[in-house]
Scaffold this active site. Structure first.
Site: not given
Length: 1014
Positions: A257, A259, A369, A575
């Site tokens: 993951h 970001d 997420d 997000h």
């Protein structure tokens, strides 16, 4: 012998003894020297001469010493920050890898070469490394047999600790203890003290004192005893599987993951992508059974510019089956705040990119997420070919435990997708490969009766990095362990194909409506400038495409694509960007980029308006061209910095209010009558719809609806409250349920007439708190019952949340909230803990409270957090946290929200059209033309709303998208303009599909292709 120690004591003892075995891991080392830092010499153990920025470190040549087996040789580096490592081997071969705190030891493919490192003085989570050094650069001859034994024993001890009082726990500890007694380690002083024990740290500096003896290697008899102990231990563990068979099944998929922005800027993310992808490519090459999945079309798009050679390697792994691009969306966006059309573009541009780059579209969404989910998402996912969804964040809900881990999720239109929810909040989606993690994964899988496997992503994430070689090795070892769930590596596509097959024959539960996260409610308000710019960018792009489509319908060229501008918007819907939970540097860029999108949309709209004006101009008097890019008819309310024919001066330019109405996707040309019925006095605004009276404290003392002959308010309206905002954990993310305890109402410092009335009247109200000032212009148009609160903040205070509150003379058990492509309803009471947890919720352009025959809506042009409790509607205006951005919401920003009293419910009251008018006013410009009404494209049907009128992605005509906005059903028909035909219905990906018929279902989204030609 009777064991005197407790389980915890035996676990500590086992780990201590194992740690003393592990110190023999490295047999011999050789330093790599000859380093340069940005072309200047630097020695191993020396500090970086410069910290900020990206730096290049290059080594001298290295060579594996004669006698070292290449298979037992490792490269070990600590250069001082997160880095991209390139090993340039002699002969031209090269290997690219990510280098960070979790990935710092690597196998070699050739014995000679040179190292090149691109480094930044940051950790994977964005923290600045305060004293970056080139700390370590060496070749290591390791002990593979010892490494294997330590891994197996560590995992067995961890399983015993995780099982606690289970009958298997003492058996496991006994096996490990027995295995360790089979190992014959050196005891000679110079052999032992030459090794640095991890247990010496903190004892009088013994962890840093210089070594008195050189490191000596294990003798062959010790090495042989370790191999024998490992073989025995593995066999005993495998034998225990017969007595304690696997309990459940966990499907592993490697994952990282990353970001898009969070505690680091996007520029750093691009480097994280290269590091992480490079590591994954190498791990797949070395481990054929390993499977890796990576979402985000944007990240693959980065590689086209940043590292096309790496993208080619990824494509080769995709073709071979080891790597899965997944998720189908452009990024992993916030789902609560983007409009329906934004979510369509996320899916459409994502799927089309994956098809172009890899030859495949995806069938499962990947949103681990995201902070809750709009009830419109199932229809959008399914319409884009995404029939399954993976997520995890619902497991973070604080008040009520979400009851399902595999379930059907049904949206507001009735569409369903299959959801796999991974409910293990301790490790989130950055899963580890260890017994405790496996036990939790299966134990928390509440739907295991109907779902034979739970999907668990593994790998270091958020800041990227991904899977380590140790994780893959641990999975192989754990496969022979007793009691644990069985594991395998699997691609998301294969997992969900099996899940869909199981779901067909299983009585899975169905969850209807939104998936509300009972946590992170503050993200609906933090970073208000970003949120308003986001709204302006969305509505601006939709309007620009519609106007360009209208120009094409009138004979103009095929409109130019705005895909690049949508791409910028989509990135900034990530997000941790749109929710306001990133650092200062992120919002400097985001606000600039969104402002550029707004400006680009304005330019496209101006060009289209000029084209439309040229085609409609003709004989007649000087007048106005007014174009409505919406599907709902709209009354004429215009604002401009320049004088408007027939208009009047206003606070910020000129306004025009008219009784004339512009049809949907239509225009008026010529002279426009004006309406001038607003009275503005020191404490009163009044038009033919409302009488609005103000109290001396600046609130609305009374709103009287002259049409309905009733009061709108049950108390003072537009109360502005400041609350002390101090969440327990995450400043920008959270809002606590007890925020109202600390409330302070802000009263007016001054009230004066700002616009004298006529076509529009306004009172200016100034409020102050701390070092901040709030200036509101409360405006009333002559032709509308809508009261606008145009608000300017000059904000210089921290940890304050502002709310506007409106107690209404309306009673209803549920309020209506706009969401993507529709509305949904939430209770206004707190009967259950599920109801009470929704004290702060998301709405798009409006929230409405209606009783039979009457209601009122609270509109806005750039906020999302609100509440509806009892008979009160409230909007969160501003939130100024200090983490992760100490300056969040600092300075100037603007917002307009509105109170709209209406007869009937929100549908009869025309709330949607008024909300669209507030967010995207009509377009106008001077024209010489006859007085006329124009309908460019007719869409016949009740309660329909425009999704888009856009150029087709393949350049073949236009795509018209509409949706049923109110939850009803009825006939629908497209009446194409002259010279155009309806060329059939299309999916959200613009593929031709069979028409579902001439009626539209509740909240259904429908799209058609329009082509030139009879």
């Amino acid at each position: 012998m009777h064991e005197l120690l407790s389980l915890d004591q035996r676990v500590r003892r086992g780990r201590r003894r194992l740690g003393e075995i592990a110190i023999w891991r490295v047999r011999e080392t050789k330093e790599i020297g000859g380093w340069s830092f940005d072309a200047k010499p630097i020695g191993v153990s020396q500090a970086w001469p410069e910290k900020p920025g990206v730096h290049e470190l290059i080594s001298g040549p290295f060579e594996v010493p004669a006698g070292w087996p290449l298979a037992e040789t490792r490269l070990s580096l600590d250069v001082g920050g997160e880095s991209l490592l390139t090993i340039a081997y002699d002969g031209g071969a090269w290997l690219q890898l990510g280098l960070d705190v979790n990935h710092n030891e690597f196998p070699l493919d050739h014995p000679k070469g040179r190292l090149e490192v691109e480094a930044v003085a940051r950790s994977p989570f964005g923290q600045i490394v305060p004293d970056p050094h080139l700390r370590r650069a060496e070749l290591r001859w390791v002990e593979p047999g010892l490494i294997d034994f330590v891994r197996t024993a560590e995992l067995a001890i961890a399983l015993a600790a995780g099982l606690r009082e289970h009958e298997l726990s003492p058996i496991l500890l006994e096996l490990v203890e027995t295995a360790m007694t089979r190992i014959d380690l050196p005891t000679r002083t110079e052999d032992v003290v030459g090794r640095e024990s991890p247990f010496a740290r903190g004892y009088g500096g013994r962890d840093v004192e210089p070594r008195a003896w050189p490191i000596t290697a294990l003798p062959e008899e010790s090495r042989a005893s370790i191999t024998e102990a490992e073989t025995w231990l593995r066999a005993e563990l495998k034998a225990l599987q017969a007595q304690f068979p696997p309990h459940g099944a966990v499907a592993y998929v490697g994952h990282a993951h990353i970001d898009t922005a969070w505690l680091w800027p996007i520029e750093e993310t691009r480097r994280k992508v290269r590091r992480t992808f490079s590591t994954a490519v190498d791990l797949i090459k070395r481990n054929p059974d390993f499977r890796f999945a990576q979402s985000f079309a944007e990240y693959y798009r980065y590689l086209e510019d940043d590292d096309p050679a790496l993208l080619d390697l990824v494509k080769a792994q995709v073709k071979a089956g080891g790597w899965s691009p997944t998720g189908g969306l452009w990024v992993e966006p916030d789902i609560n705040m983007p409009s329906g059309e934004s979510l369509v573009r996320q899916a459409m541009y994502g799927q089309l990119y994956f098809q172009r780059a890899f030859g495949v579209r995806h069938t499962n969404g990947w949103l681990p997420d995201t902070f809750g989910f709009s009830p419109a998402l199932p229809q959008i996912l399914k319409g884009a070919g995404l029939t399954s969804l993976f997520t995890i964040k619902l497991g973070w809900s604080e008040t009520n435990q979400f009851p399902h881990t595999r379930f059907w999720w049904e949206g507001i239109d009735g569409s369903r997708v299959l959801v796999q929810q991974f409910n293990r909040p301790e490790d989130t989606y950055n899963g580890l490969v260890d017994p405790a993690s496996l036990l939790r994964a299966w134990r928390n899988h509440s739907d295991r009766r109907w779902a034979s496997e739970v999907l668990q992503p593994i790998g270091y994430g958020d800041g990227g990095g991904g899977v380590t070689a140790e994780m893959i090795a641990a999975q192989k070892v754990l496969a022979d362990f007793p009691h644990l769930p069985a594991t395998r590596f699997v691609s998301p596509e294969a997992y969900f194909e099996k899940a869909q097959a199981e779901a067909r024959d299983a009585p899975l539960a169905t969850w209807v409506g939104e998936l509300y996260l009972e946590y992170h409610r503050g993200v609906l308000t933090s970073q208000g400038r970003t949120k308003r710019l986001h709204r302006q960018a969305e509505r601006g792009l939709i309007a620009a495409e519609a106007l360009s489509g209208i120009a094409a319908i009138l004979g103009g060229e095929q409109p130019a694509s705005l895909a690049d501008r949508w791409r910028t918007l989509m990135i900034n819907q990530f997000h941790d960007i749109l929710p306001g939970s990133s650092i200062t540097e992120v919002y400097v860029r985001t606000e600039r980029e969104l402002a550029e999108v707004v400006a680009a949309a304005d330019r496209a709209s101006e060009a289209a308006m000029a084209d439309i004006a040229e085609r409609l101009a003709g004989p007649g008097e000087d007048g106005l061209l007014i174009v409505n890019p919406d599907l709902n008819a709209r009354p004429v309310r215009l604002e401009s910095a320049e004088p408007i024919p027939g208009g009047q001066a206003a606070e910020e330019g000129y306004v025009l209010a008219s009784p004339a109405v512009v049809p949907g996707l239509g225009a008026l040309t010529g002279r426009v009558p004006r309406e001038a019925t607003v009275i503005a006095e020191a404490r009163r605004l009044e038009n033919r719809f409302l009488r609005v009276e103000f109290a001396d404290d600046g609130t609305l003392a009374r709103v009287y609806d002259k049409r309905a002959e009733r009061e709108v308010l049950d108390g003072r309206g537009n109360q502005i409250w400041a609350y002390r905002d101090q969440p327990r954990d995450y400043d920008a993310w959270d809002t606590e349920g007890d925020y109202q305890r600390s409330g302070q109402e802000l009263t007016a410092a001054s009230i004066e007439i700002a616009e004298a009335g006529g076509q529009r009247g306004a009172l200016r109200i100034v409020r102050k708190i701390g070092a901040s000032t709030i200036v509101q212009s409360v405006r009333l148009w002559a032709n509308s019952p809508r009261i606008d609160f145009h608000t300017r903040f000059d904000w210089h205070d921290r940890r304050i949340m502002l709310k506007a509150r409106f107690p209404l003379a309306v009673r209803a058990e549920a309020a209506t909230f706009e969401c993507a492509f529709g509305v949904h309803h939430r209770p206004t009471h707190s009967n259950t803990s599920w109801d009470a947890a929704k004290f702060e919720v998301a709405a798009h352009r409006f929230v409405d409270l209606s009783e039979p025959g009457y209601g009122a809506a609270l509109l806005n042009d750039g906020r999302y957090g609100c509440h509806a409790r009892g008979s009160e509607l409230g909007l969160s205006l501003l939130k100024s946290p200090i983490l992760p951005d100490r300056l969040a919401d600092e300075g100037a920003q603007t917002l307009t929200y509105s109170l709209l009293p209406h007869a009937g419910d929100w549908i009869a009251g025309g709330v949607l059209a008024e909300a669209e008018d507030l967010n995207q006013p009509l377009f106008h410009q001077p024209i010489r033309a006859r007085d006329a009404e124009h309908r460019f494209l007719k869409v016949n049907g009740d309660k329909l709303a425009l999704g888009a009128l856009k150029p087709a992605e393949d350049g073949d005509g236009l795509i018209l998208r509409v949706y049923e906005s109110a939850g009803g059903r009825g006939p629908i028909a497209i009446d194409p303009p002259k010279g155009w035909t309806v060329a059939g219905e299309v999916s959200l990906l613009e593929d031709a599909i069979e028409s579902p018929g001439s009626r539209i279902r509740p909240f259904e989204i429908r799209s058609w292709r329009l082509r030139r030609g009879a």
